[in-house]
Design a protein around this motif. Structure first.
Motif, PDB file in Angstrom:
ATOM      1  N   GLY A 223       0.812  -1.200   0.000  1.00  0.00           N
ATOM      2  CA  GLY A 223       0.000   0.000   0.000  1.00  0.00           C
ATOM      3  C   GLY A 223       0.848   1.253   0.000  1.00  0.00           C
ATOM      4  N   MET A 224       0.239   2.337   0.438  1.00  0.00           N
ATOM      5  CA  MET A 224       0.878   3.653   0.399  1.00  0.00           C
ATOM      6  C   MET A 224       0.564   4.426   1.671  1.00  0.00           C
ATOM      7  N   PHE A 225       1.593   5.093   2.212  1.00  0.00           N
ATOM      8  CA  PHE A 225       1.420   6.105   3.259  1.00  0.00           C
ATOM      9  C   PHE A 225       1.612   7.468   2.607  1.00  0.00           C
ATOM     10  N   VAL A 226       0.816   8.461   3.038  1.00  0.00           N
ATOM     11  CA  VAL A 226       0.936   9.819   2.507  1.00  0.00           C
ATOM     12  C   VAL A 226       0.879  10.831   3.644  1.00  0.00           C
ATOM     13  N   TRP A 227       1.802  11.802   3.599  1.00  0.00           N
ATOM     14  CA  TRP A 227       1.830  12.931   4.532  1.00  0.00           C
ATOM     15  C   TRP A 227       1.949  14.233   3.729  1.00  0.00           C
ATOM     16  N   ASP A 228       1.566  15.351   4.318  1.00  0.00           N
ATOM     17  CA  ASP A 228       1.897  16.642   3.732  1.00  0.00           C
ATOM     18  C   ASP A 228       3.420  16.745   3.619  1.00  0.00           C
ATOM     19  N   TRP A 229       3.908  17.375   2.567  1.00  0.00           N
ATOM     20  CA  TRP A 229       5.349  17.297   2.338  1.00  0.00           C
ATOM     21  C   TRP A 229       6.172  18.162   3.305  1.00  0.00           C
ATOM     22  N   HIS A 230       5.520  18.943   4.165  1.00  0.00           N
ATOM     23  CA  HIS A 230       6.273  19.644   5.200  1.00  0.00           C
ATOM     24  C   HIS A 230       6.851  18.661   6.230  1.00  0.00           C
ATOM     25  N   HIS A 231       6.393  17.416   6.178  1.00  0.00           N
ATOM     26  CA  HIS A 231       6.958  16.368   7.034  1.00  0.00           C
ATOM     27  C   HIS A 231       8.063  15.593   6.320  1.00  0.00           C
ATOM     28  N   ALA A 232       8.515  16.093   5.177  1.00  0.00           N
ATOM     29  CA  ALA A 232       9.430  15.310   4.341  1.00  0.00           C
ATOM     30  C   ALA A 232      10.744  14.981   5.032  1.00  0.00           C
ATOM     31  N   ASP A 339      22.281  13.759   6.424  1.00  0.00           N
ATOM     32  CA  ASP A 339      22.683  14.883   5.576  1.00  0.00           C
ATOM     33  C   ASP A 339      22.196  14.715   4.147  1.00  0.00           C
ATOM     34  N   ALA A 340      22.183  13.484   3.663  1.00  0.00           N
ATOM     35  CA  ALA A 340      21.739  13.235   2.294  1.00  0.00           C
ATOM     36  C   ALA A 340      20.235  13.447   2.161  1.00  0.00           C
ATOM     37  N   VAL A 341      19.476  12.982   3.151  1.00  0.00           N
ATOM     38  CA  VAL A 341      18.028  13.198   3.122  1.00  0.00           C
ATOM     39  C   VAL A 341      17.727  14.690   3.174  1.00  0.00           C
ATOM     40  N   HIS A 342      18.427  15.415   4.040  1.00  0.00           N
ATOM     41  CA  HIS A 342      18.213  16.865   4.134  1.00  0.00           C
ATOM     42  C   HIS A 342      18.539  17.543   2.808  1.00  0.00           C
ATOM     43  N   ALA A 343      19.612  17.120   2.154  1.00  0.00           N
ATOM     44  CA  ALA A 343      19.984  17.717   0.866  1.00  0.00           C
ATOM     45  C   ALA A 343      18.933  17.426  -0.198  1.00  0.00           C
ATOM     46  N   LEU A 344      18.393  16.216  -0.179  1.00  0.00           N
ATOM     47  CA  LEU A 344      17.365  15.851  -1.151  1.00  0.00           C
ATOM     48  C   LEU A 344      16.096  16.675  -0.947  1.00  0.00           C
ATOM     49  N   ILE A 413      22.701  15.334  -4.313  1.00  0.00           N
ATOM     50  CA  ILE A 413      22.857  13.978  -3.795  1.00  0.00           C
ATOM     51  C   ILE A 413      24.177  13.339  -4.217  1.00  0.00           C
ATOM     52  N   GLN A 414      24.902  14.002  -5.103  1.00  0.00           N
ATOM     53  CA  GLN A 414      26.114  13.413  -5.678  1.00  0.00           C
ATOM     54  C   GLN A 414      27.185  13.029  -4.657  1.00  0.00           C
ATOM     55  N   PRO A 415      27.355  13.751  -3.552  1.00  0.00           N
ATOM     56  CA  PRO A 415      28.377  13.324  -2.583  1.00  0.00           C
ATOM     57  C   PRO A 415      28.187  11.901  -2.063  1.00  0.00           C
ATOM     58  N   TRP A 416      26.976  11.388  -2.168  1.00  0.00           N
ATOM     59  CA  TRP A 416      26.706  10.029  -1.688  1.00  0.00           C
ATOM     60  C   TRP A 416      26.536   9.043  -2.856  1.00  0.00           C
ATOM     61  N   GLY A 417      26.862   9.480  -4.063  1.00  0.00           N
ATOM     62  CA  GLY A 417      26.690   8.634  -5.235  1.00  0.00           C
ATOM     63  C   GLY A 417      27.618   7.429  -5.243  1.00  0.00           C
ATOM     64  N   SER A 418      27.175   6.351  -5.870  1.00  0.00           N
ATOM     65  CA  SER A 418      27.994   5.142  -5.981  1.00  0.00           C
ATOM     66  C   SER A 418      28.921   5.182  -7.191  1.00  0.00           C
ATOM     67  N   GLY A 419      28.668   6.134  -8.121  1.00  0.00           N
ATOM     68  CA  GLY A 419      29.455   6.216  -9.352  1.00  0.00           C
ATOM     69  C   GLY A 419      28.885   5.401 -10.486  1.00  0.00           C
ATOM     70  N   SER A 420      27.842   4.602 -10.204  1.00  0.00           N
ATOM     71  CA  SER A 420      27.225   3.767 -11.232  1.00  0.00           C
ATOM     72  C   SER A 420      25.908   4.381 -11.695  1.00  0.00           C
ATOM     73  N   LEU A 421      25.382   3.873 -12.811  1.00  0.00           N
ATOM     74  CA  LEU A 421      24.137   4.360 -13.379  1.00  0.00           C
ATOM     75  C   LEU A 421      23.200   3.193 -13.662  1.00  0.00           C
ATOM     76  N   TYR A 422      21.902   3.484 -13.683  1.00  0.00           N
ATOM     77  CA  TYR A 422      20.884   2.512 -14.091  1.00  0.00           C
ATOM     78  C   TYR A 422      20.175   3.092 -15.303  1.00  0.00           C
ATOM     79  N   LEU A 423      20.497   2.568 -16.493  1.00  0.00           N
ATOM     80  CA  LEU A 423      20.094   3.211 -17.742  1.00  0.00           C
ATOM     81  C   LEU A 423      18.588   3.207 -17.975  1.00  0.00           C
ATOM     82  N   SER A 424      17.870   2.218 -17.451  1.00  0.00           N
ATOM     83  CA  SER A 424      16.433   2.134 -17.729  1.00  0.00           C
ATOM     84  C   SER A 424      15.642   3.280 -17.128  1.00  0.00           C
ATOM     85  N   MET A 425      16.225   4.028 -16.210  1.00  0.00           N
ATOM     86  CA  MET A 425      15.550   5.188 -15.635  1.00  0.00           C
ATOM     87  C   MET A 425      16.387   6.440 -15.845  1.00  0.00           C
TER      88      MET A 425
END
Length: 465
Positions: A223-232, A339-344, A413-425
């Protein structure tokens, strides 16, 4: 043969006209009344004008077309639905677009837990057949995506952390090669081609049919949970920590959504800016409820979790199914600390001024992060999460503004990147060597070169070829 470019001669009018006798007449040239509809992919942001568009229905028609295209001095671009069409932009002027939608064979064998499908089959067709047999496929998050294209590209799916990538489930492919020959590839014969088909993205021929294992899953607590995005920030941090500790039975996605006001969306989402978490849990209701308790404790505005038939997961993510104009960009990240979540959230959440439709983080790891028992060009994903941005037509700022915002998310988000890519997206043309692990690239390139020495087939992500 040198791949045609804007400066190389095009095929003669006679050579193009000669294609009309093929595919039972289902070949359309510029100027034909059907041409514009035929060339239009699912992702209508791609607006290419190929030399011709053909709809073969059988492998022998594919073989005849491949030989005729090569003789005419053209190239060939296989395409199923065209969800990932944008990277082909600018490469089709001297190519025949081979649409596979007429190859619609679907077989599900409940006794052996296997499926066989033609190159034009959509996941929705497989999901319903498998569900009737109390089985599930490692399907994508939309029923309108093609089976073959997504399987060749890897295949992230709702069961991936428990059962791996869809490409690792592939047991056989049937392919028309660049010389027009037809081959069947299994682990016992033409095994290099099967290895390449498991996540290598194509480039070695036209796949006309594919066979793969199904999984014995009849229901899932989803299923899905939904909140107002001020809780992001709060939701994102709790989810990211929870996701790292969750068992492989759980696959989930966290999204920041600027939802349009459309009638098919739930009331708690429609026309709102929200943070949402979708998840599928392969467990009984009691166990699944306990696993989801830390997220439910955050008090979502909408909670749709329940025990569902596996087939219903095809529409859990609420993805648009009708053709649309869109741009997807993604990056794989090794971790999502605070820190990564905050940056996102700062880049795409409240106060960011984002013009994107959505930004999401997909939970990876589990079986998708370990080498698959069956070898393949892509046998695992290098990253714990995939961060995906989606822009659509009609958003404020137009395409330029949305590309700026997508770049902003990627840079954040790049500081936490793995250096790899997923081409289908990923709708941008990139160096595809970053999409296969370790030494797999050299082997994949060698297999492609042996199967297609004259580079007859157009690769969407071809910057490295």
């Amino acid at each position: 043969m040198i791949p045609p470019t804007a400066s190389t001669p095009t095929a003669s009018a006679a050579g193009l006209a000669g294609l009309r006798r093929l595919c039972g007449g289902a070949v359309y040239l510029p100027g034909d009344p059907q041409y514009d509809d035929a060339r239009r992919p699912w992702n209508t942001r791609a607006d290419d004008h190929p030399a011709a568009v053909a709809y073969p229905a059988f492998p022998d028609e594919v073989a005849d077309l491949v030989r005729a295209v090569a003789a005419a001095g053209l190239r060939i671009a296989p395409q199923g639905t065209g969800h990932g069409a944008p990277p082909l932009s600018g490469q089709l002027g001297d190519a025949v677009l081979l649409r596979t939608s007429a190859m619609t064979e679907v077989q599900v064998d409940a006794a052996t837990r296997t499926a066989r499908v033609g190159a034009g089959v959509l996941w929705g067709d497989v999901i319903s057949r498998a569900g009737a047999a109390r089985l599930a496929s490692r399907h994508m998050s939309s029923p309108s995506v093609g089976v073959v294209g997504s399987s060749l590209g890897g295949g992230l799916n709702w069961y991936g952390r428990a059962h791996g990538l869809q490409c690792s489930a592939v047991t056989a492919v049937e392919v028309v090669l660049a010389d027009g020959s037809f081959v069947r590839a299994t682990d016992e014969q033409n095994s290099d081609l099967l290895w390449a088909a498991r996540g290598g993205g194509g480039g070695f021929g036209v796949v006309t049919a594919i066979e793969f294992d199904l999984i014995p899953v009849a229901t899932s607590y989803a299923g899905m949970f939904v909140w107002d995005w001020h809780h992001a920030d709060e939701v994102g941090n709790v989810w990211a920590r929870w996701a790292l500790d969750a068992p492989d039975a759980v696959t989930s996605i966290m999204r920041l959504i600027e939802a349009p006001d459309l009638p098919w969306l739930p009331d708690a989402v429609r026309g709102r800016s929200v943070v949402a978490i979708d998840a599928a849990v392969l467990a009984d209701v009691r166990t699944a409820t306990e696993l989801l308790a830390p997220l439910r404790a955050l008090g979502p505005d909408l909670d749709t979790f329940e025990l569902r038939p596996a087939a219903s997961l095809a529409r859990l993510h609420l993805e648009p199914e009708e053709p649309m104009s869109a741009h997807a960009a993604s990056t794989l990240v090794a971790e999502l600390p605070t820190d990564a979540v905050h940056a996102l959230v700062a880049a795409a959440g409240p106060g960011s001024g984002t013009r994107l439709l959505s930004v999401e983080a997909r939970q990876l790891g589990g079986a998708m992060g370990r080498p698959a028992p069956r070898g393949g060009a892509l046998d695992r994903i290098d990253g714990e999460f995939l961060v995906l941005t989606l822009g659509t037509d009609g958003r404020p700022g137009g395409w330029a503004g949305q590309r700026e915002d997508a770049d902003r998310v990627r840079e954040a988000i790049q500081p936490w990147g793995s250096g790899s890519l997923y081409l289908s997206m990923l709708d941008d043309r990139v160096d595809e060597r970053r999409a296969v692990p370790g030494g797999s690239w050299e082997r994949l390139a060698a297999i492609r070169a042996a199967a297609d020495p004259d580079r007859l087939f157009v690769l969407p992500h071809s910057a490295s070829r």
